[in-house]
Enzyme design. Structure first.
Site, PDB file in Angstrom:
ATOM      1  N   LYS A   1       0.856  -1.192   0.000  1.00  0.00           N
ATOM      2  CA  LYS A   1       0.000   0.000   0.000  1.00  0.00           C
ATOM      3  C   LYS A   1       0.890   1.239   0.000  1.00  0.00           C
ATOM      4  CE  LYS A   1      -4.288   1.209   2.403  1.00  0.00           C
ATOM      5  NZ  LYS A   1      -4.991   1.066   3.680  1.00  0.00           N
TER       6      LYS A   1
HETATM    7  C1  E4P Z   1      -8.240   2.236   3.446  1.00  0.00           C
HETATM    8  O1  E4P Z   1      -7.541   1.354   3.051  1.00  0.00           O
HETATM    9  C2  E4P Z   1      -8.117   2.877   4.766  1.00  0.00           C
HETATM   10  O2  E4P Z   1      -7.505   1.992   5.661  1.00  0.00           O
HETATM   11  C3  E4P Z   1      -9.444   3.216   5.363  1.00  0.00           C
HETATM   12  O3  E4P Z   1     -10.533   2.809   4.617  1.00  0.00           O
HETATM   13  C4  E4P Z   1      -9.517   4.539   6.034  1.00  0.00           C
HETATM   14  O4  E4P Z   1     -10.801   4.673   6.588  1.00  0.00           O
HETATM   15  P1  E4P Z   1     -11.167   5.731   7.728  1.00  0.00           P
HETATM   16  O5  E4P Z   1     -11.462   7.016   7.056  1.00  0.00           O
HETATM   17  O6  E4P Z   1     -12.370   5.150   8.382  1.00  0.00           O
HETATM   18  O7  E4P Z   1      -9.963   5.825   8.646  1.00  0.00           O
END
Ligand code: E4P
Length: 217
Positions: free
Chosen positions: A87
């Protein structure tokens, strides 16, 4: 539509896996910290533990912000397990790193995407997934679902194979709307996934059936 769970909590990952509908997991540094995972060794081990629970892709995020650092870290993460997807944040150095991994056949998830232009760049660099954060856009009075629509249109116009991974999902209607638009994947909390199963007419209907069943039992 693929269902990913957005957590580093092993119990929740197991619960989602046992439902039989889980296609993968996304994590991020904040989610790892929430589970109290500290230090490089424990973090890497945690990723492997997650891979051993689920059958699908597991996104593991780099924390370097320079190209060389992202490449070094990403290669180490990818070597951990076949299911790991590296990522990478949507920054200039990140685009270069995505291109590098794409050339090497290492899968990537471009994260922290908040605009169609960012998604287009990630696709051009060869990202496997692009993660638009719809909940965080909604939080600042911007239409997160409209972004999913724009990215779907652009990717379809040019036949980009990069999968749209709708992230920062907050509730079941986000999932349903993303499915209607044609997002390839959604990642959200277990609560939003479970909430899809809920309907008061199902509960009252079942209660009536069970009551009536007693009459002929
Ligand atoms: C995506 O991969 C992120 O980990 C995630 O969806 C972030 O979400 P949040 O806005 O609830 O922290």
């Amino acid at each position: 539509m693929k269902f990913f769970i957005d957590t580093a909590n092993l119990a929740q990952i197991k619960e989602a896996q046992e439902l039989g509908i889980l296609d993968g997991v996304t994590t991020n540094p904040s989610l790892m910290a929430k589970e109290g995972i500290k230090g490089k060794g424990p973090v890497l081990k945690h990723y492997v533990d997650i891979c051993n629970i689920v059958d699908g892709d597991v996104s593991a995020e780099v924390i370097s912000t320079d190209y060389e650092g992202m490449v070094k870290e990403g290669e180490e993460l990818a070597a951990l397990h076949d299911q790991i997807v590296v990522k990478i944040p949507m920054i200039k150095e990140g685009i270069k790193a995505i291109k590098y991994f794409s050339n090497k056949g290492i899968r990537t998830n471009c994260t922290l995407v908040f605009s169609a232009g960012q998604a287009l760049l990630a696709a051009k660099a060869g990202a496997t997934y692009v993660s638009p954060f719809i909940g965080r856009l909604d939080d600042v009075s911007t239409d997160g679902l409209a972004l999913i629509e724009d990215i779907r249109l652009i990717f379809d116009n040019y036949g980009y194979e990069t999968e749209i991974l709708a992230a920062s999902i907050r509730h079941p209607m986000h999932i349903i709307e993303c499915a209607k638009i044609g997002a390839d994947v959604m990642t959200g909390p277990l609560s939003a996934i479970i909430a899809l199963a809920k309907h008061p007419l199902t509960d009252t209907g079942l209660a009536t059936f069970l009551e009536d069943a007693k009459k002929f039992a």
